[in-house]
Design a protein around this motif. Structure first.
Motif, PDB file in Angstrom:
ATOM      1  N   ARG A  21       8.561  -4.428 -21.190  1.00  0.00           N
ATOM      2  CA  ARG A  21       8.939  -5.394 -19.883  1.00  0.00           C
ATOM      3  C   ARG A  21      10.392  -5.893 -19.983  1.00  0.00           C
ATOM      4  NH1 ARG A  21       4.361  -8.228 -17.107  1.00  0.00           N
ATOM      5  NH2 ARG A  21       6.225  -9.631 -16.518  1.00  0.00           N
ATOM      6  N   ARG A  22      10.903  -5.967 -20.975  1.00  0.00           N
ATOM      7  CA  ARG A  22      12.151  -6.613 -21.000  1.00  0.00           C
ATOM      8  C   ARG A  22      13.278  -5.926 -20.563  1.00  0.00           C
ATOM      9  NH1 ARG A  22      12.714  -7.988 -27.243  1.00  0.00           N
ATOM     10  NH2 ARG A  22      10.806  -9.355 -26.727  1.00  0.00           N
ATOM     11  N   HIS A  23      13.204  -4.744 -20.529  1.00  0.00           N
ATOM     12  CA  HIS A  23      13.948  -3.841 -20.030  1.00  0.00           C
ATOM     13  C   HIS A  23      13.747  -3.004 -18.677  1.00  0.00           C
ATOM     14  CE1 HIS A  23      15.027  -3.617 -24.129  1.00  0.00           C
ATOM     15  NE2 HIS A  23      13.597  -3.427 -24.516  1.00  0.00           N
ATOM     16  N   PRO A  24      14.898  -2.699 -17.955  1.00  0.00           N
ATOM     17  CA  PRO A  24      14.688  -2.061 -16.583  1.00  0.00           C
ATOM     18  C   PRO A  24      13.538  -0.755 -16.505  1.00  0.00           C
ATOM     19  CG  PRO A  24      16.931  -1.863 -17.472  1.00  0.00           C
ATOM     20  CD  PRO A  24      16.248  -2.337 -18.432  1.00  0.00           C
ATOM     21  N   ALA A  25      13.312  -0.522 -15.110  1.00  0.00           N
ATOM     22  CA  ALA A  25      12.413   0.287 -15.060  1.00  0.00           C
ATOM     23  C   ALA A  25      12.880   1.592 -15.572  1.00  0.00           C
ATOM     24  CB  ALA A  25      12.063   0.521 -13.597  1.00  0.00           C
ATOM     25  N   SER A  26      13.890   2.295 -15.633  1.00  0.00           N
ATOM     26  CA  SER A  26      14.468   3.419 -16.024  1.00  0.00           C
ATOM     27  C   SER A  26      14.345   3.641 -17.624  1.00  0.00           C
ATOM     28  CB  SER A  26      16.053   3.449 -15.750  1.00  0.00           C
ATOM     29  OG  SER A  26      16.793   2.456 -16.430  1.00  0.00           O
ATOM     30  N   ILE A  27      14.288   2.384 -18.387  1.00  0.00           N
ATOM     31  CA  ILE A  27      14.053   2.520 -19.904  1.00  0.00           C
ATOM     32  C   ILE A  27      12.466   2.675 -19.914  1.00  0.00           C
ATOM     33  CG2 ILE A  27      14.139   1.104 -22.119  1.00  0.00           C
ATOM     34  CD1 ILE A  27      17.003   2.129 -20.875  1.00  0.00           C
ATOM     35  N   ARG A  28      11.774   1.943 -19.150  1.00  0.00           N
ATOM     36  CA  ARG A  28      10.391   2.212 -19.021  1.00  0.00           C
ATOM     37  C   ARG A  28       9.851   3.563 -18.695  1.00  0.00           C
ATOM     38  NH1 ARG A  28       8.605  -2.678 -15.651  1.00  0.00           N
ATOM     39  NH2 ARG A  28      10.626  -2.909 -15.499  1.00  0.00           N
ATOM     40  N   TRP A  29      10.514   4.082 -17.911  1.00  0.00           N
ATOM     41  CA  TRP A  29      10.363   5.565 -17.425  1.00  0.00           C
ATOM     42  C   TRP A  29      10.656   6.555 -18.530  1.00  0.00           C
ATOM     43  CZ3 TRP A  29       7.134   8.146 -14.939  1.00  0.00           C
ATOM     44  CH2 TRP A  29       7.428   9.633 -14.541  1.00  0.00           C
ATOM     45  N   ALA A  30      11.773   6.179 -19.232  1.00  0.00           N
ATOM     46  CA  ALA A  30      12.168   7.181 -20.282  1.00  0.00           C
ATOM     47  C   ALA A  30      11.115   7.107 -21.532  1.00  0.00           C
ATOM     48  CB  ALA A  30      13.561   6.572 -20.745  1.00  0.00           C
ATOM     49  N   TRP A  31      10.520   5.839 -21.591  1.00  0.00           N
ATOM     50  CA  TRP A  31       9.439   5.884 -22.772  1.00  0.00           C
ATOM     51  C   TRP A  31       8.178   6.680 -22.399  1.00  0.00           C
ATOM     52  CZ3 TRP A  31       8.518   5.571 -27.502  1.00  0.00           C
ATOM     53  CH2 TRP A  31       7.518   5.017 -27.937  1.00  0.00           C
ATOM     54  N   ILE A  32       7.763   6.760 -20.925  1.00  0.00           N
ATOM     55  CA  ILE A  32       6.540   7.322 -20.545  1.00  0.00           C
ATOM     56  C   ILE A  32       6.994   8.801 -20.685  1.00  0.00           C
ATOM     57  CG2 ILE A  32       5.170   7.994 -18.533  1.00  0.00           C
ATOM     58  CD1 ILE A  32       4.664   5.372 -19.664  1.00  0.00           C
ATOM     59  N   THR A  33       8.345   9.265 -20.228  1.00  0.00           N
ATOM     60  CA  THR A  33       8.720  10.477 -20.184  1.00  0.00           C
ATOM     61  C   THR A  33       8.655  11.160 -21.888  1.00  0.00           C
ATOM     62  OG1 THR A  33      10.050  10.633 -18.238  1.00  0.00           O
ATOM     63  CG2 THR A  33      10.571  12.133 -19.711  1.00  0.00           C
ATOM     64  N   ILE A  34       9.344  10.409 -22.697  1.00  0.00           N
ATOM     65  CA  ILE A  34       9.406  10.866 -24.211  1.00  0.00           C
ATOM     66  C   ILE A  34       7.659  10.830 -24.356  1.00  0.00           C
ATOM     67  CG2 ILE A  34       9.648   9.896 -26.460  1.00  0.00           C
ATOM     68  CD1 ILE A  34      12.202   8.653 -25.168  1.00  0.00           C
ATOM     69  N   MET A  35       6.672  10.097 -24.240  1.00  0.00           N
ATOM     70  CA  MET A  35       5.479  10.444 -24.720  1.00  0.00           C
ATOM     71  C   MET A  35       4.778  11.545 -24.127  1.00  0.00           C
ATOM     72  SD  MET A  35       3.614   6.514 -24.797  1.00  0.00           S
ATOM     73  CE  MET A  35       3.813   6.098 -23.098  1.00  0.00           C
ATOM     74  N   CYS A  36       5.132  11.925 -22.943  1.00  0.00           N
ATOM     75  CA  CYS A  36       4.446  12.985 -22.378  1.00  0.00           C
ATOM     76  C   CYS A  36       5.149  14.359 -22.965  1.00  0.00           C
ATOM     77  CB  CYS A  36       4.855  13.163 -20.867  1.00  0.00           C
ATOM     78  SG  CYS A  36       4.065  11.855 -19.668  1.00  0.00           S
ATOM     79  N   MET A  37       6.434  14.385 -23.191  1.00  0.00           N
ATOM     80  CA  MET A  37       7.059  15.395 -23.945  1.00  0.00           C
ATOM     81  C   MET A  37       6.554  15.654 -25.446  1.00  0.00           C
ATOM     82  SD  MET A  37      10.888  15.263 -22.511  1.00  0.00           S
ATOM     83  CE  MET A  37      11.669  16.663 -23.151  1.00  0.00           C
ATOM     84  N   ALA A  38       6.115  14.510 -25.872  1.00  0.00           N
ATOM     85  CA  ALA A  38       5.541  14.657 -27.376  1.00  0.00           C
ATOM     86  C   ALA A  38       4.376  15.160 -27.208  1.00  0.00           C
ATOM     87  CB  ALA A  38       5.627  13.301 -27.963  1.00  0.00           C
TER      88      ALA A  38
END
Length: 85
Positions: A21-38
């Motif tokens: 939450r302390r990061h912008p939406a783009s950083i949070r979206w990157a996390w979701i993307t990384i989890m999906c790719m993994a």
């Protein structure tokens, strides 16, 4: 790919996770993307395109539709917070 392999367990409290939450939406979206790719990796949980080809930052940026600079920032943040091994 079996239907069960298309699912990624995502807990609802992710929206309240202070690390994200302390990061912008783009950083949070990157996390979701990384989890999906993994999840779809040939070795689940490891960022691979194939058995011997690792995912690059450019691959993540392309998948997330984010700038490479945003992905570099996100990966640095996740590494500093022990979210990536």
């Amino acid at each position: 790919m079996a239907a069960k392999d298309l699912w990624l367990r995502l807990y609802t409290e992710i929206t309240r996770d202070r690390k994200l939450r302390r990061h912008p939406a783009s950083i949070r979206w990157a996390w979701i993307t990384i989890m999906c790719m993994a999840k779809v990796s040939p070795v689940p949980g490891v960022l691979l395109l194939s058995e011997s080809v690792p995912v690059t930052l450019e691959d993540i940026a392309d998948e997330a539709a984010l700038d490479l600079s945003e992905i570099k920032e996100a990966v640095a943040i996740f590494a500093s917070q022990d979210m990536l091994a």
